[in-house]
Design a protein around this motif. Structure first.
Motif, PDB file in Angstrom:
ATOM      1  N   ARG A  76       0.898  -1.060   0.060  1.00 20.72           N
ATOM      2  CA  ARG A  76      -0.032  -0.076   0.097  1.00 20.72           C
ATOM      3  C   ARG A  76       0.918   1.236  -0.067  1.00 20.72           C
ATOM      4  O   ARG A  76       0.836   2.194  -0.738  1.00 20.72           O
ATOM      5  CB  ARG A  76      -0.831  -0.015   1.154  1.00 20.72           C
ATOM      6  N   LEU A  79       2.748   1.859  -3.339  1.00 20.82           N
ATOM      7  CA  LEU A  79       1.772   2.095  -4.387  1.00 20.82           C
ATOM      8  C   LEU A  79       1.364   3.797  -4.272  1.00 20.82           C
ATOM      9  O   LEU A  79       1.104   4.420  -5.412  1.00 20.82           O
ATOM     10  CB  LEU A  79       0.517   1.423  -4.378  1.00 20.82           C
ATOM     11  N   ARG A  80       1.185   3.999  -2.913  1.00 18.49           N
ATOM     12  CA  ARG A  80       0.911   5.667  -2.797  1.00 18.49           C
ATOM     13  C   ARG A  80       1.945   6.434  -3.257  1.00 18.49           C
ATOM     14  O   ARG A  80       1.623   7.462  -3.437  1.00 18.49           O
ATOM     15  CB  ARG A  80       0.537   5.658  -1.157  1.00 18.49           C
ATOM     16  N   THR A  83       3.769   5.320  -8.058  1.00 17.86           N
ATOM     17  CA  THR A  83       2.846   4.808  -8.950  1.00 17.86           C
ATOM     18  C   THR A  83       3.267   5.275 -10.427  1.00 17.86           C
ATOM     19  O   THR A  83       3.042   4.806 -11.274  1.00 17.86           O
ATOM     20  CB  THR A  83       1.546   5.316  -8.559  1.00 17.86           C
ATOM     21  N   ASP A 110      -8.881   0.069  -1.859  1.00 14.41           N
ATOM     22  CA  ASP A 110      -7.559   0.511  -2.316  1.00 14.41           C
ATOM     23  C   ASP A 110      -7.439   0.146  -3.834  1.00 14.41           C
ATOM     24  O   ASP A 110      -6.799   0.919  -4.421  1.00 14.41           O
ATOM     25  CB  ASP A 110      -6.632  -0.015  -1.379  1.00 14.41           C
ATOM     26  N   PHE A 114      -6.566   2.392  -7.099  1.00  7.57           N
ATOM     27  CA  PHE A 114      -5.466   2.278  -8.056  1.00  7.57           C
ATOM     28  C   PHE A 114      -5.898   1.968  -9.373  1.00  7.57           C
ATOM     29  O   PHE A 114      -5.387   2.517 -10.298  1.00  7.57           O
ATOM     30  CB  PHE A 114      -4.583   1.265  -7.400  1.00  7.57           C
ATOM     31  N   TRP A 117      -6.930   5.151 -11.049  1.00  4.15           N
ATOM     32  CA  TRP A 117      -5.747   6.178 -11.189  1.00  4.15           C
ATOM     33  C   TRP A 117      -4.767   5.649 -12.333  1.00  4.15           C
ATOM     34  O   TRP A 117      -4.569   6.422 -13.127  1.00  4.15           O
ATOM     35  CB  TRP A 117      -4.774   6.191 -10.002  1.00  4.15           C
TER      36      TRP A 117
END
Length: 159
Positions: A76, A79-80, A83, A110, A114, A117
């Motif tokens: 997590r 990825l935050r 990315t 989450d 993603f 995004w």
């Protein structure tokens, strides 16, 4: 850091899968989550490991136009904050396949965030999992003209 996934990477991540990934696998198919990771790895045309300080925190790949990602709780944060590299690997998968699609658990917020995004289109939740668990199909089509003939046996879910 992203590297080509190895058996050692998968062996490290498999027993440490985050709860959301365990639930997603358990609600979707009749495999243990660790088994699903191994099967995804072995049946993929391409697979990579995501490393944080040299430690594997996630494995992702693509097989027969179906991108997937499973990871540990450490995924997590990566990825935050990291990315930007995701679009590179997404481009590799799209150029190879022309279309990417799969399903995500409707409660895996989450992962849904993603996927949005990244630019995937998501369909409304459908009760297609075990005991009616709800999943959302996601899809992305290549915009590269020369990919029109490439691809896989994609079958769009008819609503």
């Amino acid at each position: 850091t992203v590297r080509k996934a190895t058996i050692d990477h998968v062996a490290y991540v498999a027993p440490r899968l985050r709860e959301a990934d365990r639930r997603e696998v358990s609600d979707f198919c009749d495999l243990a989550p660790e088994q699903a990771l191994w099967q995804s790895f072995y049946h993929s045309d391409m697979a990579w490991a995501i490393l944080a300080d040299g430690v594997p925190v996630g494995i992702f790949g693509c097989g027969d136009c179906c991108p997937w990602m499973l990871g540990t709780d450490g995924l997590r944060d990566v990825l935050r904050h990291g990315t930007r590299a995701a679009s590179t690997y997404l481009g590799i998968m799209l150029r190879r396949n022309g279309v990417l699609w799969n399903y995500v658990h409707a409660d895996n917020h989450d992962a849904i965030r993603f996927l949005k995004w990244l630019g995937f289109d998501l369909f409304d939740p459908e009760p297609i999992g075990i005991d009616g668990a709800r999943f959302r199909q996601f899809i992305m089509l290549s915009t590269i003209n020369e990919q029109r003939g490439a691809g896989c046996a994609f079958k769009q879910q008819v609503s």
